[in-house]
Write an enzyme that holds these catalytic residues in place. Structure first.
Site, PDB file in Angstrom:
ATOM      1  CB  ALA A  23      39.389 108.383  23.540  1.00 11.29           C
ATOM      2  CD  GLN A  31      39.986 111.359  30.487  1.00 12.31           C
ATOM      3  OE1 GLN A  31      41.188 111.183  30.644  1.00 12.31           O
ATOM      4  NE2 GLN A  31      39.106 110.385  30.540  1.00 12.31           N
ATOM      5  CB  ILE A  68      39.837 117.771  22.249  1.00 11.14           C
ATOM      6  CG1 ILE A  68      40.414 116.716  21.272  1.00 11.14           C
ATOM      7  CG2 ILE A  68      40.624 117.782  23.545  1.00 11.14           C
ATOM      8  CD1 ILE A  68      41.879 116.959  20.907  1.00 11.14           C
ATOM      9  CG  ASP A  69      34.999 114.361  20.284  1.00 10.88           C
ATOM     10  OD1 ASP A  69      35.297 113.157  20.407  1.00 10.88           O
ATOM     11  OD2 ASP A  69      34.148 114.935  21.004  1.00 10.88           O
ATOM     12  CG  HIS A  91      42.260 116.306  28.540  1.00 12.42           C
ATOM     13  ND1 HIS A  91      42.443 114.967  28.361  1.00 12.42           N
ATOM     14  CD2 HIS A  91      42.594 116.559  29.824  1.00 12.42           C
ATOM     15  CE1 HIS A  91      42.878 114.426  29.504  1.00 12.42           C
ATOM     16  NE2 HIS A  91      42.965 115.374  30.400  1.00 12.42           N
ATOM     17  CB  CYS A 112      51.312 139.525  16.122  1.00 18.52           C
ATOM     18  SG  CYS A 112      51.063 137.864  16.792  1.00 18.52           S
ATOM     19  CB  ILE A 121      29.903 103.556  26.331  1.00 15.89           C
ATOM     20  CG1 ILE A 121      29.209 104.577  27.212  1.00 15.89           C
ATOM     21  CG2 ILE A 121      30.554 104.228  25.129  1.00 15.89           C
ATOM     22  CD1 ILE A 121      30.012 105.129  28.303  1.00 15.89           C
TER      23      ILE A 121
END
Ligand code: APR
Ligand code: ZN
Length: 255
Positions: A23, A106, A108-109, A124, A157, A236
């Protein structure tokens, strides 16, 4: 030789560089991480205060309290309008220049792919695809984030439509994890950045690495510092941008 030059040297002298991130790679795009002091796990709103943070993103919460799950999910994980930052752009430039074999994330973006990275293993999962828990019909991210229903239901459904995110209590996606293991075992340079390594999956992969060079770029200490050749406690985005500028492969966003 300063740290940026040393990192540049190590990467140039390696044949299979892998990046493992979390993250912290996306915080400079405006997405809070989880465990930093202003991270998601510390700034829960009152109505979620009675739940453990890990519970709010668990398969149990999705099953037993779907209205709580989807309210927390929509409020905190909608990264559809978020843009990549210099960290994502630098890693994409490294891959395009043949200096990076791939990314294990990790997150998910989907920001690595948005920045142009191609080999991205999302251990993830992702917010960008969703599926019906019963018939498996697939839906895009708007279907969940823009749904007027508290709990989004399948148009075929009627059962719940859920995100393709690995929730607490669930196994990691086999293919992404198997590919990640193979990448780690092939690597002769591992760069870990923007992750606390608090969650097992990333820490396990890091422990599987036995290659020559090991670099950590993280604002705060992690438990693997003792094993690394270089540790940088800094942004970073800033570090990876200066490394790719030194390599002569940095591309400003307006190119
Ligand atoms: N530059 C460098 N490091 C940063 C930056 C930055 N701009 N911003 C944050 N960091 C560091 C923080 O110091 C912290 O150590 O990134 C790390 C983020 O750690 P976490 O918040 O624990 O996030 P992460 O490691 O990705 O969590 C792993 O936990 O909750 C689960 O599934 C969720 O994928 C997530 C997993
Ligand atoms: Zn269905």
């Amino acid at each position: 030789m300063d740290r940026t030059e040393k990192i540049c040297d190590i990467i140039e002298g390696s044949s299979y560089v892998v990046f493992l991130g979390g993250a912290g790679v996306s915080t400079e795009s405006g997405i809070p991480d989880f465990r930093s002091k202003n991270g998601l796990y510390h700034k829960k709103k009152k109505r979620f205060a009675s739940y453990e943070p890990e519970y709010l993103l668990s398969s149990e919460c999705l099953r037993k309290k779907p209205e709580v799950f989807f309210e927390y999910y929509r409020e905190n994980l909608d990264a559809r309008a978020v843009e990549p930052n210099d960290a994502h752009r630098a890693l994409a430039a490294m891959e395009h220049a043949g200096r990076l074999a791939g990314i294990i994330t990790q997150n998910i973006d989907g920001l690595h792919q948005k920045a142009g990275s191609r080999n991205v293993q999302e251990i993830h999962g992702t917010i960008w695809t969703n599926h019906c828990v019963s018939c498996g019909r697939e839906y895009d991210s708007d279907f969940i984030f823009d749904s007027r229903e508290e709990v989004p239901h399948c148009l075929d459904c009627g059962r719940t439509v859920r995100p393709d995110v690995t929730l607490y209590g669930e196994l990691l996606p086999d293919e992404a994890y198997d590919r990640s293991i193979r990448m780690i075992q092939k690597a002769d340079c591992l760069i870990i950045g923007g992750t606390s390594l608090e969650v097992g999956s990333a820490a396990q992969l890091a422990h599987m690495y036995h290659g020559r060079s090991f670099i950590i770029i993280n604002k705060t200490k992690t438990k693997l510092e003792g094993k690394a050749d270089i540790v940088v406690h800094d942004s970073i985005a800033k570090v990876l941008k200066s490394v790719t500028e030194l390599m002569g492969i940095w591309q400003d966003d307006d190119t």
